[in-house]
Design an enzyme around this catalytic site. Structure first.
Site, short mmCIF file in Angstrom:
data_model
loop_
_atom_site.label_atom_id
_atom_site.label_comp_id
_atom_site.label_asym_id
_atom_site.label_seq_id
_atom_site.Cartn_x
_atom_site.Cartn_y
_atom_site.Cartn_z
N GLU A 98 1.66 -0.69 -4.94
CA GLU A 98 0.62 0.27 -5.27
C GLU A 98 1.35 1.60 -5.39
O GLU A 98 1.76 2.19 -4.39
CB GLU A 98 -0.44 0.38 -4.17
CG GLU A 98 -1.60 1.23 -4.63
CD GLU A 98 -2.18 2.17 -3.59
OE1 GLU A 98 -3.28 2.65 -3.79
OE2 GLU A 98 -1.51 2.44 -2.58
N ASP A 136 0.83 -1.20 0.00
CA ASP A 136 0.00 0.00 0.00
C ASP A 136 0.88 1.26 0.00
O ASP A 136 1.88 1.34 0.72
CB ASP A 136 -0.86 -0.03 1.27
CG ASP A 136 -1.93 1.01 1.30
OD1 ASP A 136 -2.80 0.97 0.41
OD2 ASP A 136 -1.92 1.87 2.20
C1 BGC Z 1 -5.52 2.11 -0.41
C2 BGC Z 1 -6.69 2.86 0.07
C3 BGC Z 1 -6.33 3.51 1.40
C4 BGC Z 1 -5.02 4.32 1.31
C5 BGC Z 1 -4.44 4.62 2.64
C6 BGC Z 1 -4.56 3.26 -0.66
O1 BGC Z 1 -3.80 3.28 -1.60
O2 BGC Z 1 -5.75 1.35 -1.58
O3 BGC Z 1 -7.85 2.13 0.13
O4 BGC Z 1 -7.34 4.38 1.78
O5 BGC Z 1 -4.05 3.62 0.59
O6 BGC Z 1 -3.93 3.45 3.20
#
Ligand code: BGC
Length: 579
Positions: free
Chosen positions: A304, A226
């Site tokens: 991500e 993340d």
């Molecule tokens: C996740 C989200 C989240 C955020 C903070 C993002 O990239 O996919 O759902 O709210 O990170 O953790």
């Protein structure tokens, strides 16, 4: 899993040793389970691990290779579990570690790999590490785990810099010191309940190595990481004002302003924001790469990372860093043939250049579902859709385009991600009542942005069951629309032409024809609005325009996203032909 006999499935064979160049994740189709909304075993309206375990055979039947689970860790759920209070335990909402062990064993028995979500940019304020930091004095080792700073101004009452939270408002919150006086400030790029770690601190690095090993020891096949682009901040935390309308964090307007997923400006003429895509992240990725490499089998790290251009993102998946990164440039590309041709070419060039597979993705838990998004103009991702939105998409057009888009995506070489419910053709839910909403974006913007709840509604399994088979009590943490019976899995299974059967066919043929490890050759001569390429044994034609086009003479159609009309390929339709 013990390997004491001949491997029973491909997964066991891979666990027996690494397969450099042929690792499963290079070509895998990975299905995202959003645990709150997949299946609810105890009937409390919130999905859980027992419910998921029971429904795993459906994913095997669908034909995916792996499952990525959004967070199920201990959490106050201020950001649906992306606010973690214990990285090594399961939130009671979702079950227990024993439930997890049973779930992963079942997945592996079915030949499905398991990827869990790692949330390293920030924890929850409820995490013991943060609570200890609050109790300790300024300048202590406990405070040094997070980004605590003194405020500006004579009395320290101004935030340390001007950064804005992705969810709206200042990115800093002031604490009250244990003696009751107003104290330091801590940084939170997201919600105030999500304090950012200081990743320059070796203590933090050591803790997270431990977290990785905890889950690797329990048998996971990898991690989706993340906010991988946010972990390192520029030295000195300089003020930064995003260029107007650029879509950078806190900026306004523009199709690229996706709020939650800020555009990362790395074009030469725009400075990189001091909180995204800093060079220091690469050391962390290399460190984690080594942690994973010490385990047998092929384990994967997928970033991500909202980083563009793609040539920059490719640095994240160099051979000793992450293995994959989400291709959000692809997700954000509008339904336009020239734009799609360009992003596909750029993706393959960029990732092939560093020896990594390209990934492809159209939907996830943060964006408007592609069965709605592809029929929208001028939408702003992260803002969502709601009763007062003036840009509501035409559902029939959206579904048609979504089917064509997926039929195109699953013909591309590399690895693809599928978000739960898209195989049913689910649209974004646009009529959630205000009182049902839970996304912090909704609260932090005082209802100005609807946020992401519309893509997170529990999915329908059985047309005639309570909560459409999500559980057997009818409870659902977000209300399901009355018209979802037609989308239910049991209403589509075995029905020729249903979206579910289309996905099953696509996944079966993709595997059979080994399209994931193929290569793409563009074909000319089909017109500006037709995307045409060959991948191995098939020719793929996607008609992105609004007039039908003639299929090439003798074209032997293997499958199509819509029924074909004689020898023509209708508008918003993709077909795979045997070359
Ligand atoms: C996740 C989200 C989240 C955020 C903070 C993002 O990239 O996919 O759902 O709210 O990170 O953790």
């Amino acid at each position: 899993m013990t390997i004491d006999s001949a491997p029973e499935n491909e997964l066991e064979a891979d666990l027996a040793g690494t397969t450099t160049g042929r690792e499963w994740w290079r070509t895998a189709v990975i299905y995202q389970v959003y645990p709150r909304s997949f299946a609810d075993g105890n009937g409390d309206g919130m999905g859980d691990l027992v419910g998921i375990t029971r429904r795993l055979p459906a994913l095997r039947e669908l034909g995916v290779d792996a499952v990525w689970f959004s967070p199920f860790f201990t959490s106050p759920q201020n950001d649906a579990g992306y606010d973690v209070a214990d990285y090594c335990d399961i939130d009671p909402l979702f079950g227990t570690l024993d439930d997890f062990d049973r779930m992963i064993a079942e997945a592996h028995d079915l030949g499905l790999r398991v990827i869990v979500d790692l949330v390293p940019n920030h924890s929850s304020t409820a995490h013991r590490w943060f609570q200890e930091a609050l109790a300790a004095p300024a300048g202590s080792p406990e405070r040094a785990r997070y980004m605590f700073r003194d405020g500006k101004g004579a009395d320290g009452s101004l935030p340390p810099n001007n950064w804005q939270s992705v969810f709206g408002g200042s990115a800093w919150t002031r604490i009250t010191e244990p003696d009751g006086t107003p104290g330091q400030w801590y940084l939170h790029l997201f919600d105030a309940s999500q304090p950012d770690f200081d990743w320059n601190n070796p203590w933090v690095r050591e803790q997270f190595r431990g977290v990785l090993r905890f889950w690797l020891d329990r048998g996971v096949d990898g991690f989706r990481v993340d906010v991988a682009h946010g972990m390192i901040k520029a030295e000195g935390l300089p003020d930064y004002t995003p260029p107007e309308g650029s879509g950078s964090m806190g900026g306004a307007g523009g199709v690229d302003d996706i709020g939650l997923e800020p555009e990362i400006s790395v074009e030469e003429d725009e400075p990189t924001p001091p909180y995204w895509a800093q060079e220091g992240v690469h050391d962390i990725f290399r460190d984690w790469h080594e942690v994973l490499a010490a385990y047998d089998g092929d384990r994967v790290l997928c970033a991500e990372a909202w980083v563009d251009p793609l040539s920059k993102l490719a640095d994240w998946v160099r051979p000793d860093e992450m293995h994959q990164a989400f291709n959000f440039a692809y997700l954000e590309t509008p339904w336009s043939a020239p734009a799609l041709r360009r992003v596909i070419t750029d993706s393959l060039d960029a990732f092939t250049g560093v020896g990594a597979p390209s990934t492809w993705v159209l939907s996830n838990h943060d964006v408007i579902r592609h069965a709605s998004r592809l029929a929208m103009q001028n939408h702003v991702q992260g803002h969502g859709l709601g009763p007062k939105s003036t840009n509501k998409p035409d559902p029939a057009l959206g579904l048609r385009r979504a089917r064509a888009a997926t039929t195109l995506m699953l013909a591309l070489p590399g690895s693809a991600y599928v978000y739960q419910g898209e195989e049913l053709g689910l649209p974004e839910v646009v009529d959630l009542p205000d009182e049902a909403r839970q996304d912090p974006t909704w609260f932090r913007t005082n209802g100005e942005r609807y946020g992401r709840d519309g893509c997170r509604v529990p999915i329908p399994w059985e047309a005639d069951a309570p909560a459409y088979g999500f559980n057997d009590t009818g409870a659902s943490w977000l209300p399901q629309p009355a018209e979802w019976a037609t989308f239910a899995r049991d209403a589509q299974i075995g029905v020729p032409g249903s979206t579910l059967e289309l996905y099953r066919l696509l996944l079966e043929q993709r595997r059979e024809l080994d399209l994931g490890s193929g290569s793409l050759q563009w074909l000319e001569g089909y017109g500006e609005d037709v995307i045409a390429f060959r991948n191995g044994a098939i020719t793929v034609l996607a008609n992105v325009g609004d007039v039908p086009v003639e299929l090439p003479g003798g074209g032997d159609v293997l499958l199509a996203s819509e029924p074909l009309d004689g020898s023509t390929l209708p508008a918003d339709t993709t077909a795979w032909l045997r070359s």
